[in-house]
Scaffold this motif. Sequence first.
Motif, PDB file in Angstrom:
ATOM      1  N   GLY A  11       5.740   5.599   2.555  1.00 19.59           N
ATOM      2  CA  GLY A  11       5.109   6.901   2.731  1.00 19.59           C
ATOM      3  C   GLY A  11       5.854   7.984   1.975  1.00 19.59           C
ATOM      4  O   GLY A  11       6.115   7.877   0.774  1.00 19.59           O
ATOM      5  N   GLU A  40       0.985   4.054   3.217  1.00 20.22           N
ATOM      6  CA  GLU A  40       0.701   5.441   3.567  1.00 20.22           C
ATOM      7  C   GLU A  40       0.022   5.520   4.933  1.00 20.22           C
ATOM      8  O   GLU A  40      -0.410   4.510   5.506  1.00 20.22           O
ATOM      9  N   VAL A  44      -4.073   9.332   4.043  1.00 20.45           N
ATOM     10  CA  VAL A  44      -3.887   9.191   2.598  1.00 20.45           C
ATOM     11  C   VAL A  44      -4.539   7.920   2.083  1.00 20.45           C
ATOM     12  O   VAL A  44      -5.251   7.936   1.070  1.00 20.45           O
ATOM     13  N   ASP A  45      -4.307   6.812   2.773  1.00 19.14           N
ATOM     14  CA  ASP A  45      -4.841   5.514   2.353  1.00 19.14           C
ATOM     15  C   ASP A  45      -5.772   4.981   3.444  1.00 19.14           C
ATOM     16  O   ASP A  45      -5.306   4.579   4.522  1.00 19.14           O
ATOM     17  N   SER A  85      -2.599   6.637  -2.534  1.00 19.73           N
ATOM     18  CA  SER A  85      -1.143   6.617  -2.526  1.00 19.73           C
ATOM     19  C   SER A  85      -0.623   7.928  -3.094  1.00 19.73           C
ATOM     20  O   SER A  85      -1.226   8.513  -4.012  1.00 19.73           O
ATOM     21  N   THR A  86       0.504   8.370  -2.548  1.00 18.16           N
ATOM     22  CA  THR A  86       1.178   9.566  -3.054  1.00 18.16           C
ATOM     23  C   THR A  86       2.254   9.225  -4.074  1.00 18.16           C
ATOM     24  O   THR A  86       2.851  10.143  -4.659  1.00 18.16           O
TER      25      THR A  86
END
Length: 312
Positions: A11, A40, A44-45, A85-86
Amino acid sequence: MSDLYVAAGGGGDPVGTLIAARALGGDAAGPPPIATYAWERPEVDPTATALGDGDFEGLVRETGDAGDGFAAFTPATRVRPPAGSTLPGLARDLPARLLLLDPAAGLRALARRLGSMAAAAGGRIRVVDIGGDILTHGDEPGLCSPFTDALTLAACHLTGIPTTVHVAGPGLDGEIEERTLLERLTGSEPPPPAGTRRRPPPGHWPGTLPRPPRCGPRPSTAPAAPSAPSAAPSGSPTPPRGCTPCRSRRPSATTRSRGPSSRSARQPCGPRRPSPSGSPASTGWRASAPRRPGGTRSRPPRGPLPPTGTPP
């Protein structure tokens, strides 16, 4: 030559890992290598799974000394939908080299990948966990996601490379209490409970004065007059005359009876009220009116009394 930093929770943990790496001096030789999971939160995911090499486009393949390769993120890396994904954005903005950990092949494959990353970096392994889940036993109430932390710890053990675990922000993830985590760290002292302060040594309470007893002789500047010896035991305060001790507020069977003696025994401390004329001065209470034969009190006349000898 640099140490390999591992963000154990995935994350957003690469951000906290970079802060820890700078605090440890890991960025002196350049951007530190940070290995992390692509796992994540559901916001987010939507797939809510740990992403692997096949879920990204534009990864750079690198090969370690042992021949096992690993993947690194670049600013051009993109995630394949519907996953999210970040990490591609963090690889573009953070001054660090982000490396991907893929747990899909199992524990031993993950250990070989970590060994290749550490060999390429040329140093030891430093695991950074945000919150402290890596110190849990697995049965703590409130524990939600210990999988990646336990998997990372086991894989680092299998590599045989010297590894150090760093905990940043104990209890920040809201799963384990800070007191529980600090008790498991070597050489640490557990903090006091929330809302309390450490007790100072006896006689060192700042800003406080001894509280006088609720019942007993009041302090006076005048010298005390010598009194007769009392039968009370030494060391116990003697209440003043006409004062009932605080521990016996409820009247006993003897004080419930009517009469001047019982009334004087239940008088409050302090000066007595001025007694009206005609009442006994010893008790300070108003004299009771005479009673009728039937048991009720006789009410005095309201107007002036007629002269003696005049018919009413």
